[in-house]
Design an enzyme around this catalytic site. Structure first.
Site, PDB file in Angstrom:
ATOM      1  N   SER A   1       0.832  -1.201   0.000  1.00 28.63           N
ATOM      2  CA  SER A   1       0.000   0.000   0.000  1.00 28.63           C
ATOM      3  C   SER A   1       0.873   1.259   0.000  1.00 28.63           C
ATOM      4  O   SER A   1       1.700   1.442  -0.879  1.00 28.63           O
ATOM      5  CB  SER A   1      -0.968  -0.036   1.191  1.00 28.63           C
ATOM      6  OG  SER A   1      -1.941   0.964   1.082  1.00 28.63           O
TER       7      SER A   1
ATOM      8  N   ASP B   1      -8.268  -2.982  -7.304  1.00 24.42           N
ATOM      9  CA  ASP B   1      -7.783  -2.707  -5.953  1.00 24.42           C
ATOM     10  C   ASP B   1      -8.859  -1.983  -5.156  1.00 24.42           C
ATOM     11  O   ASP B   1      -9.339  -0.917  -5.550  1.00 24.42           O
ATOM     12  CB  ASP B   1      -6.521  -1.854  -6.051  1.00 24.42           C
ATOM     13  CG  ASP B   1      -5.894  -1.581  -4.695  1.00 24.42           C
ATOM     14  OD1 ASP B   1      -6.466  -0.775  -3.941  1.00 24.42           O
ATOM     15  OD2 ASP B   1      -4.844  -2.169  -4.404  1.00 24.42           O
TER      16      ASP B   1
ATOM     17  N   HIS C   1      -6.457  -5.806  -1.657  1.00 25.42           N
ATOM     18  CA  HIS C   1      -5.494  -4.727  -1.432  1.00 25.42           C
ATOM     19  C   HIS C   1      -4.408  -5.278  -0.527  1.00 25.42           C
ATOM     20  O   HIS C   1      -4.663  -5.595   0.633  1.00 25.42           O
ATOM     21  CB  HIS C   1      -6.171  -3.518  -0.778  1.00 25.42           C
ATOM     22  CG  HIS C   1      -5.253  -2.343  -0.584  1.00 25.42           C
ATOM     23  ND1 HIS C   1      -4.745  -1.613  -1.624  1.00 25.42           N
ATOM     24  CD2 HIS C   1      -4.763  -1.776   0.550  1.00 25.42           C
ATOM     25  CE1 HIS C   1      -3.987  -0.635  -1.160  1.00 25.42           C
ATOM     26  NE2 HIS C   1      -3.974  -0.717   0.160  1.00 25.42           N
TER      27      HIS C   1
END
Length: 402
Positions: free
Chosen positions: A177, A274, A342
């Site tokens: 991330s 995502d 994610h």
């Protein structure tokens, strides 16, 4: 009984202070190492606490190989949100868990992490809110906030070099991330710390954030990042080759503009759907004030045909941004699946397990390993949703702190 509990807690605390590890329920728990010398560099978390990392030592054939993993957790791009963040584990090592679970790419279990299990594995804690890239300070006499991500990165590297990193045979810089974005931003710099003989490569997991318009054609993420870059003093730390070749230098914070200037080989691990990007880039709350997308966001099978067309269009936009990398980079790796997910490298179930996501009969771990060790060409693009029945869909990720 209370005495036994207190003894156990004392043992864990002592192990934590020593930066060592303990195992519990087949989990690898690794203690925190605070970088005491960071103050000399002015490297502080948002609240002024010292930065930290967790390290589990390599062994055997992996004794001289290193994997550094940036922790993720969103960003703050104004004083109010950063002040709030400074009072949480995302802005202060004082408030973080002192033991971290190492799983997935950080696991020390060979069957679960066959290529990197015996490397020196480091998790770099995230406490600056700017993907380890800022270098400024806010002080109005009442409130002080340190935007020192760049110095945190330097302080941690300088702490690790004498511990064996300086003589690494192989090295992989990774992250998830906001940490995945950091792995793109710092890839070239990471290479500069290491000998020319070190095989340096970088992996961005769920860090390829798109400079794409939302459903109302506003560039919400672009504006968010521009405010972030300005507030935290990031622009001076962006790649000079990128900033000198683009009309808006702040946009070099986006990997799609930076990618061609990264020298070491790069692996892009991302979902084409995502869930963070769906919630914050394609359909941010400001673009859907009446919540027409709420059901679709929480369950892709509930998406209307027009909504699914927009989701497929976002996928195409990502693949278009990667076109040059896909066709021209002989050293690059790609695993872009069609899962509503994610971050897929740190969780064991998505990294390497019996039912992990796969493409062409390969898991993510196998594809990354094939790429790093040059065993096979590793550029895999999934067919559009819902064709992939191996997905672990993680629906409804709506917070920048996830």
């Amino acid at each position: 009984m209370e005495l036994v509990i207190n003894i156990v807690l004392l043992i864990i605390a002592l192990l934590t202070c020593a930066g060592t590890s303990v195992s519990s329920d087949d989990r690898l728990l690794v203690g925190m190492t605070v970088v005491r010398n960071a103050a000399a560099l002015g490297a502080y978390c948002l609240d002024g606490s010292l930065p930290a990392y967790h390290i589990h030592r390599g062994f055997g054939a992996g004794e001289h190989n290193w994997l550094l993993q940036f922790e993720g957790g969103g960003w703050c791009n104004d004083i109010e949100s950063c002040a709030e963040r400074a009072q949480t584990r995302r802005g202060s090592t004082r408030l973080m868990n002192k033991l971290e679970t190492f799983s997935g790419i950080l696991s020390n279990n060979a069957p679960r992490n066959p290529d990197f299990y015996n490397w020196n594995r480091v998790k770099i804690r995230y406490c600056d809110g700017g993907s380890f890239a800022g270098d400024s300070k806010f002080d109005n006499g009442t409130l002080v906030l340190f935007f020192r991500g760049q110095r945190i990165w330097q302080a941690i590297i300088q702490d690790l070099l004498p511990k064996g990193l300086s003589s690494a045979n192989k090295a992989l810089l990774s992250g998830c991330s906001a940490g995945g974005l950091a792995s793109y931003l710092h890839c070239n710099n990471f290479s500069s710390y290491l000998p020319d003989t070190t095989a340096v490569k970088c992996l961005g997991d769920a860090g390829f954030f798109m400079d794409a318009p939302d459903i109302t054609m506003n560039h919400t993420q672009r504006m968010f990042f521009q405010h972030l870059v300005t507030l935290q003093g990031i622009e001076k730390n962006l790649d000079e080759n990128c900033t000198s070749s683009i009309s808006y230098p702040k946009q070099c914070f986006f990997p799609q503009y930076l990618l061609k200037y990264i020298t070491p080989p790069v692996f892009i691990l991302n979902s084409a759907y995502d869930v963070y990007q769906i919630n914050h880039i394609l359909v941010p709350p400001t673009a859907d004030p009446r919540g027409h997308w709420n059901r679709c966001k929480s369950n892709p099978t509930a998406c209307r045909p027009d909504q699914m067309r927009l989701l497929h269009g976002f996928r195409v936009e990502m693949l278009t941004a990667l076109r040059s990398f896909l066709f021209n980079s002989s050293r690059g790796g790609v695993f872009i699946n069609s899962c509503f997910a994610h971050c897929q490298s740190e969780s064991q179930d998505t990294w390497f397990a019996l039912d992990s996501p796969q493409m062409y009969n390969e898991t993510i771990a196998e594809s990354v390993g094939d790429w790093y060790f040059s065993r096979n060409v590793s550029k895999k693009i999934d067919c559009p949703y819902p064709c992939d029945n191996t997905c672990h869909n993680l629906i409804g990720v709506g917070s920048t702190n996830d």
